[in-house]
Design an enzyme around this catalytic site. Structure first.
Site, short mmCIF file in Angstrom:
data_model
loop_
_atom_site.label_atom_id
_atom_site.label_comp_id
_atom_site.label_asym_id
_atom_site.label_seq_id
_atom_site.Cartn_x
_atom_site.Cartn_y
_atom_site.Cartn_z
N GLU A 42 0.82 -1.21 0.00
CA GLU A 42 0.00 0.00 0.00
C GLU A 42 0.86 1.26 0.00
O GLU A 42 0.54 2.25 -0.66
CB GLU A 42 -0.94 0.01 1.21
CG GLU A 42 -2.08 -0.99 1.11
CD GLU A 42 -3.01 -0.72 -0.07
OE1 GLU A 42 -3.04 0.41 -0.56
OE2 GLU A 42 -3.68 -1.67 -0.53
N TYR A 125 -6.50 6.10 4.96
CA TYR A 125 -6.65 5.16 3.84
C TYR A 125 -5.81 3.89 4.07
O TYR A 125 -6.32 2.77 3.99
CB TYR A 125 -6.25 5.81 2.51
CG TYR A 125 -5.99 4.74 1.49
CD1 TYR A 125 -7.05 4.01 0.95
CD2 TYR A 125 -4.69 4.35 1.16
CE1 TYR A 125 -6.83 2.95 0.09
CE2 TYR A 125 -4.46 3.30 0.31
CZ TYR A 125 -5.53 2.60 -0.23
OH TYR A 125 -5.30 1.54 -1.06
N ASP A 143 -9.42 5.79 -1.15
CA ASP A 143 -8.35 6.44 -1.91
C ASP A 143 -8.97 7.15 -3.13
O ASP A 143 -10.20 7.24 -3.25
CB ASP A 143 -7.28 5.42 -2.33
CG ASP A 143 -7.80 4.44 -3.38
OD1 ASP A 143 -9.02 4.39 -3.62
OD2 ASP A 143 -6.96 3.73 -3.97
#
Ligand code: SF4
Length: 364
Positions: A42, A125, A143
Site C-alpha cells: 500500500e 486510507y 483512496d
C-alpha cells in the site's frame, strides 16, 4: 436508509464482488495478505502505478522478508531499494514505523485504527486497507479510485476536497462493506477504479455497476469527481555542481531537507550560479577550482515544485576535505541511491567518463 436504497447498495456490493472474483489481477500480496506485505504494497502503490510497484515489491521483500528485518536495517539499506519510485519520505516513514512496531508493539503490526494511525506514514486510507485486507475488519479504505467510483455511482457534484464529499463517501462505502468479505470489497473497489471506472474515459460498457450508476445515467460520468482548482507547482532554479577531485572522487551530500531526505545527491545550490559564484561556492567548501564546464540542463517535476537545473562539472584540486559533504570513490558512488531527479547528470558523468576518461586524467 429507504428499502430501495438498501436494495441498491446490496446489489452494488454483490455485483462488485462477483466481478472482482472473475477479473482481479494476480498481485503478489493478494495470495496471502499478511499485514506486513499489505502495508509495504500500500505504501509503494501511493501515487505509483501497480506495474511499476510489483518489481520493487519483490526486491524489497527479498531483502527484508519480515518487519523485523526492515527494522534492523539502516535507512541507507532501505533507500536504494526505493530509488526510482519517488516520494522518498514514504521509505523513511516505513522504516521508522517498522522500528516503532518492534519497540512498542513487540513486532506485531497493530490491528486497530488508533494504533495504526499513530505510526508515521499511515493515514486513514492505509490503515483502512491494512485493517480490512489483512485483518478482515469492516473498515473503509478510501483512496482516489474509491472517491471516483463513489462520485460517479452517486452522481455527486461536490468538489472532492470538500468536507461534505469526504463525509458522504465515508458513509456510502461503510454502508456497502459486507461483513463476511471486507478485504475483498476494499480491493474490488480499488480494482474497479483502476481497471474500469478509470479517470478520463470510464469503461461503462464493461462495468458491473452500470445499471445502478447515477453518473452513467446522467450521461457525463467522466466529468466526475469535480476537483477544486489546483495550485501550479512552483519553479525553482537549481545549480548542480558535479565536483570531482584529481583523484577521481566525487563530492556527494546526504540530504537533510524534507525533499529527497536521506538521498545522496551532487552539490546542489538554489538559484543560478555564474563562474565567479561557482568559485566562491567551492571556496566556501575549502576547495580549489581547477576548471569548470557545462554539464547541460535538466528538469524534474515534484508534486509541488519543479526543479529547473543547470549542471556544471567542476574539477578541483585533491588533498582537502570538503567543509560539507563527503568524497566518494567512483565505484562506490554508483551503488548509492541517487534519486531520479538528478539522474540526467549521472548519465552525463557516465557518458563523459566513457568519452574522455574524466577521472584523474586532468584533461577537462
Ligand atoms: Fe464508473 Fe461507468 Fe461503472 Fe458508473 S458505469 S461506475 S461511471 S465505469
Amino acid at each position: 436508509m429507504s428499502e430501495h436504497g438498501q436494495d441498491r447498495r446490496a446489489r452494488i456490493t454483490a455485483a462488485l464482488l462477483t466481478w472482482y472474483d472473475q477479473n482481479r489481477r494476480d498481485l503478489p500480496w493478494r495470495e496471502d495478505p499478511r499485514p506486513y506485505e499489505v502495508w509495504v504494497s500500500e505504501i509503494m502503490a501511493q501515487q505509483t502505478r501497480m506495474d511499476v510497484v510489483i518489481p520493487y515489491f519483490h526486491r524489497f521483500l527479498e531483502r527484508f522478508p519480515t518487519l523485523g528485518d526492515l527494522a534492523a536495517a539502516s535507512v541507507d539499506d532501505v533507500l536504494p531499494l526505493w530509488a526510482g519510485l519517488g516520494y522518498y519520505s514514504r521509505a523513511h516513514h516505513l522504516h521508522t514505523a517498522a522500528r516503532r512496531v518492534v519497540e512498542n508493539h513487540g513486532g506485531q503490526i497493530p490491528d486497530d485504527l488508533s494504533g495504526l494511525l499513530a505510526l508515521p506514514g499511515i493515514g486513514p486510507y492505509t490503515a483502512g486497507a491494512i485493517l480490512s485486507i489483512a485483518f478482515g475488519q469492516p473498515v473503509a479504505a478510501i483512496d482516489g479510485n474509491v472517491k471516483r467510483v463513489f462520485a460517479r455511482l452517486e452522481n455527486c457534484r461536490e468538489e472532492q476536497e470538500s468536507v461534505s464529499f469526504r463525509n458522504d463517501v465515508q458513509v456510502f462505502v461503510e454502508a456497502l462493506i459486507p461483513a463476511d468479505r471486507p478485504g475483498a470489497f476494499t480491493q474490488a473497489m480499488m480494482e474497479l477504479g483502476a481497471l474500469v471506472c478509470v479517470p478520463r474515459v470510464p469503461r461503462c460498457d464493461a462495468c458491473p455497476l452500470q445499471s445502478d450508476c447515477l453518473g452513467f445515467g446522467s450521461g457525463q460520468p467522466e466529468t466526475l469527481p469535480r476537483r477544486a482548482p489546483k495550485a501550479k507547482p512552483r519553479k525553482q532554479a537549481m545549480t548542480v555542481l558535479l565536483v570531482e577531485d584529481d583523484r577521481g572522487r566525487l563530492l556527494l551530500h546526504q540530504r537533510q531537507q524534507r525533499l529527497l531526505q536521506g538521498m545522496w545527491v551532487y552539490h546542489l545550490v538554489e538559484g543560478r550560479l555564474d563562474r565567479q559564484a561557482i568559485d566562491r561556492e567551492l571556496c566556501r567548501l575549502g576547495l580549489t577550482v581547477r576548471s569548470v564546464r557545462s554539464a547541460g540542463t535538466a528538469r524534474h517535476v515534484f508534486s509541488h515544485l519543479i526543479w529547473e537545473m543547470e549542471g556544471h562539472y567542476v574539477r578541483v584540486a585533491s588533498g582537502r576535505a570538503p567543509q560539507e559533504g563527503v568524497w566518494v570513490e567512483r565505484p562506490a558512488w554508483r551503488s548509492l541511491a541517487l534519486p531520479a531527479a538528478v539522474g540526467g547528470f549521472t548519465r552525463w558523468l557516465d557518458k563523459e567518463q566513457n568519452i574522455c576518461g574524466l577521472a584523474g586524467d586532468g584533461s577537462v
